[in-house]
Enzyme design. Structure first.
Site: not given
Ligand code: TXD
Length: 308
Positions: A11, A14, A119, A175
């Site tokens: 996402g 990532g 996450t 956090h």
């Molecule tokens: O400071 C921090 N720790 C953070 C945390 C700062 C920013 C974002 N933070 C958290 O990271 C946010 O609250 C989310 O829990 C994650 C990911 O954030 P992002 O903005 O990248 O979210 P997206 O764009 O929705 O991307 C998540 C991706 C998406 O492509 C899904 O298809 C994928 O995760 N996804 C998976 N990938 C692999 N395996 C599984 N099971 C899966 N489920 C969803």
């Protein structure tokens, strides 16, 4: 042999992480997700930028964990992001299932990796990865403090019209709304920031830092921050792969440090090739110590719900 970093979740966070790792020439990158085409497409797009950007790191996108085998560092960003009105804790159970499944796969294919958890809710998800992987605590670390500190630093630099490079800051705790910015340990060219601005101004910047994630969510509306988060992740990846031994605020598993037992919380960590090389116990005032304990208690509530 080149280092290998796998990034789970292709996402916003990532994909930006994959880009920054490659552009800093740090490692080959495997980008993995569950959605067909997304990791493959984004990794290919990034790889096609290599000739122009001049990096030789290979980027591969996949849905198959076999390609991640032998990773040095695995960054876990898989999950749902917060949307407006949604608290980090609302994400708890959904993201627990996701991080659990991811960790099982990662631990099987990269048993020697360092897990860098991103996450949300961050500290509880780091604890999930720690418990499920069975890895030693040194090899599971969460990213939050570097981001929260970077936000604080950017606000301080803006307020004082000084270079961001002069500004150091320390934000500890979980956090979330209970994070603990430490103005006393935040400096501009070595001078404590408490000597450089009135208390009311500092309080405003501290509050803005606490609210930093929500401020971005309310502007973007359809997602949460990813440019600064990916920068923070890559500073940690860099400190690990290059064995820099940088002191960075990270979520680490505490066993008595700061009087906290059995939960992840943000503390100053020395980060090197073995992961969490050590935890620094800096002297805290009574209020700071209380705030850190409140923060750890909030994390404990979540991990108890998850029975971790
Ligand atoms: O400071 C921090 N720790 C953070 C945390 C700062 C920013 C974002 N933070 C958290 O990271 C946010 O609250 C989310 O829990 C994650 C990911 O954030 P992002 O903005 O990248 O979210 P997206 O764009 O929705 O991307 C998540 C991706 C998406 O492509 C899904 O298809 C994928 O995760 N996804 C998976 N990938 C692999 N395996 C599984 N099971 C899966 N489920 C969803």
């Amino acid at each position: 042999m080149r280092n290998r970093v796998s990034v789970v979740g292709a996402g916003n966070v990532g994909a930006s992480t994959a880009q920054r790792v490659a552009e800093k020439h740090l490692a080959d990158v495997v980008l993995i997700d569950v959605v067909e085409g997304i990791p493959e497409g984004k990794a290919l797009d990034l790889w096609e930028s290599a000739p122009v950007e001049g990096f030789d790191c290979r980027l591969v996108g996949t849905r198959d964990y076999a390609h991640t085998a032998g990773s040095d560092v695995v960054v876990i960003t898989a999950g749902l992001a917060r949307t407006p009105g949604m608290s980090r804790d609302d994400l708890l159970f959904k993201n627990y299932e996701i991080v659990k499944g991811v960790t099982e796969q990662v631990a099987q294919h990269s048993p020697d990796a360092i897990l860098l958890v991103v996450t949300n809710p961050l500290d509880a998800m780091a604890q999930t990865a720690f418990r499920i992987s069975g890895f030693p605590k040194q090899r599971v670390v969460g990213m939050a403090g570097v981001l929260d500190s970077a936000r604080f630093r950017s606000f301080i630099a803006e307020e004082l019209s000084v270079s961001v490079q002069n500004v150091h800051a320390m934000v500890l705790g979980g956090h979330g709304d209970t994070m603990v910015p430490l103005p006393r340990y935040s400096t501009v060219a070595g001078v404590p920031v408490t000597d450089l601005m009135p208390t009311a101004t500092l309080d405003r910047l501290v509050q803005r830092t606490r609210n930093g994630g929500a401020e971005i969510v309310s502007l973007l509306k359809t997602g949460s921050a990813y440019y600064a988060p990916s920068s923070a992740i890559v500073e940690m990846v860099d400190s690990i792969l290059c064995d820099r031994q940088k002191i960075l605020p990270c979520a680490a598993f505490l066993e008595g440090e700061y009087g906290i037992q059995g939960v992840f919380a943000g503390v100053p960590v020395k980060l090197g090739r073995r992961g969490v090389e050590s935890i620094l116990e800096i002297p805290l005032g009574e209020e700071e110590q209380k705030a850190l304990h409140r923060s750890a208690a909030a994390v404990k509530e979540l991990v108890d719900k998850l029975k971790l």
